[in-house]
Design a protein around this motif. Structure first.
Motif, PDB file in Angstrom:
ATOM      1  N   CYS A   1       2.696   0.825   1.327  1.00 23.72           N
ATOM      2  CA  CYS A   1       1.782  -0.113   0.663  1.00 23.72           C
ATOM      3  C   CYS A   1       0.963  -0.944   1.651  1.00 23.72           C
ATOM      4  O   CYS A   1       1.325  -1.099   2.816  1.00 23.72           O
ATOM      5  CB  CYS A   1       2.560  -1.040  -0.270  1.00 23.72           C
TER       6      CYS A   1
ATOM      7  N   GLU B   1      -1.641  -6.416   0.126  1.00 20.33           N
ATOM      8  CA  GLU B   1      -1.719  -6.916  -1.257  1.00 20.33           C
ATOM      9  C   GLU B   1      -0.596  -6.333  -2.106  1.00 20.33           C
ATOM     10  O   GLU B   1       0.032  -7.047  -2.908  1.00 20.33           O
ATOM     11  CB  GLU B   1      -3.078  -6.555  -1.853  1.00 20.33           C
ATOM     12  N   GLN B   2      -0.349  -5.051  -1.939  1.00 22.99           N
ATOM     13  CA  GLN B   2       0.722  -4.404  -2.693  1.00 22.99           C
ATOM     14  C   GLN B   2       2.092  -4.907  -2.242  1.00 22.99           C
ATOM     15  O   GLN B   2       3.002  -5.066  -3.055  1.00 22.99           O
ATOM     16  CB  GLN B   2       0.626  -2.889  -2.523  1.00 22.99           C
TER      17      GLN B   2
ATOM     18  N   LEU C   1       3.478  -0.460  -9.533  1.00 21.32           N
ATOM     19  CA  LEU C   1       3.136  -0.286  -8.117  1.00 21.32           C
ATOM     20  C   LEU C   1       3.665   1.059  -7.604  1.00 21.32           C
ATOM     21  O   LEU C   1       2.975   1.774  -6.861  1.00 21.32           O
ATOM     22  CB  LEU C   1       3.724  -1.428  -7.294  1.00 21.32           C
TER      23      LEU C   1
ATOM     24  N   ASP D   1       1.252   3.554  -8.664  1.00 16.93           N
ATOM     25  CA  ASP D   1       0.024   3.484  -7.872  1.00 16.93           C
ATOM     26  C   ASP D   1       0.206   4.179  -6.517  1.00 16.93           C
ATOM     27  O   ASP D   1      -0.741   4.780  -5.983  1.00 16.93           O
ATOM     28  CB  ASP D   1      -0.390   2.025  -7.647  1.00 16.93           C
TER      29      ASP D   1
END
Length: 363
Positions: free
Chosen positions: A288, A291-292, A314, A317
């Motif tokens: 990641c 931000e993640q 997440l 994503d």
């Protein structure tokens, strides 16, 4: 129920009877009933895969049907493994047949204590032993009793065998490794000290290697090898392959905890809520962006369904399902290559059998 499993359970009854009439302790009717209830509640439940693996592995090594005596001894070892692995849990505030039976006893002991340390509520669809009325923290002592029954089984059935001392060393070593793996897992997730920055693939591998792989994968095969007259020092490659298989198995478990169907895997996964050092979260941290990563730090380890949903979103994503499938494919190829390179046809058969049972499993 298969004939093998039925015969395996018959060995449990024999071993239980021996333990309930152990001349080293003067049982009262009350204490004998307590121990019998504790054994029946904690030891023979579950799939018994670890214990039965001793019988299956020894049969493959011998490349023939086992005699009644051989089946009994392999089963006894298998039950010793089940005895330790079904350990009695403590609450959070306390923070081939004879061989096979020994394995079962080891598992019971681990699970009883594990449930207490994790403050768990259920195990195999029933309340954890320490949550049964009138049991409570007596479960801690019950776990000790389960552990001490293993050398009793080994003494009763293997003392005259040339590999008896090696068996004792093997069980003691694997128990130490498993308990140490549990320690790493527990101190990594101390209440009030949750820190995702500690989590990494090397840490995950270390926990899994010691907490799961040695006792679930290596121990059953090592027992069978000793029964077959083998020197374990000559089979370090077998140990390495089985440890890799155990790590692959746990990664599957971590994946299924999030993506498996609850009615198939038999539970609702809680690794996210429990702040587990799961393969999914360490891969997410690896993949990641900042931000993640902030989303993970803010939501991982929280029990609210909204927080859990954000973590799962997440994961999607980051395409962790695809990352897992790629990992599974590569792991399988590497394991197959390692197994094919082993010079012994019998050992290859044992390792191939283990891999076939777990590859692309859904539960």
């Amino acid at each position: 129920m298969s004939e093998t499993k039925s015969k395996f359970l018959e060995v449990y009854s024999v071993l239980k009877s021996e333990l309930l009439n152990d001349p080293a302790f003067e049982f009262t009717d009350e204490s004998r009933k307590w121990v019998e209830k504790m054994l029946d509640y904690n030891v023979p439940g579950g799939k018994l895969n670890r214990g039965l693996s001793v019988v299956d592995s020894y049969k493959l090594l011998q490349d023939r049907e086992l005699t009644d005596d051989e089946f009994f001894l392999a089963s006894a070892l298998g039950w010793c493994i089940e005895w330790v692995g079904n350990r009695v849990p403590l609450p959070y505030f306390v923070k081939a047949e004879a061989f096979s039976q020994a394995h079962n006893y080891l598992q019971a002991y681990f699970l009883v204590l594990d449930d207490i340390m994790d403050n768990s509520h259920t195990r195999r669809g029933q309340p954890c032993w320490f949550r049964v009325p009138k049991v409570g923290l007596i479960a801690a002592n019950d776990g000790i009793i389960l552990r001490n029954q293993i050398p009793r089984i080994l003494k009763n059935h293997f003392k005259g065998k040339p590999y008896y001392a090696d068996l004792l060393d093997l069980f003691n070593e694997v128990e130490f490794q498993t308990a140490s793996g549990q320690m790493i897992d527990l101190i990594t997730t101390l209440e009030g000290e949750k820190d995702l920055s500690k989590y990494s693939l090397p840490l995950h591998r270390r926990i899994v290697q010691y907490k799961t792989a040695y006792y679930s994968f290596y121990l059953p095969v090592a027992c069978a090898l000793l029964m077959a007259g083998e020197n374990l020092d000559n089979h370090t490659t077998v140990k390495d392959i089985l440890v890799q298989m155990g790590i692959y198995f746990q990664v599957q478990d971590d994946y299924l905890d999030c993506y498996g169907e609850p009615d198939v895997i038999g539970k609702i996964g809680t690794d996210i809520e429990d702040f587990k050092c799961s393969w999914l979260v360490v891969k997410a941290l690896e993949c990641c962006n900042e931000e993640q990563k902030k989303i993970l730090y803010e939501n991982y380890g929280k029990t609210d369904s909204a927080n859990v949903a954000k973590v799962k979103a997440l994961y999607n994503d980051l395409n962790l399902q695809g990352v897992f499938l790629e990992y599974e494919s590569k792991s399988y190829e590497q394991l197959v290559t390692s197994i094919k390179a082993h010079p012994s046809k019998a050992v290859r058969a044992v390792l191939t059998s283990f891999l076939g049972k777990i590859y692309k499993r859904q539960k």
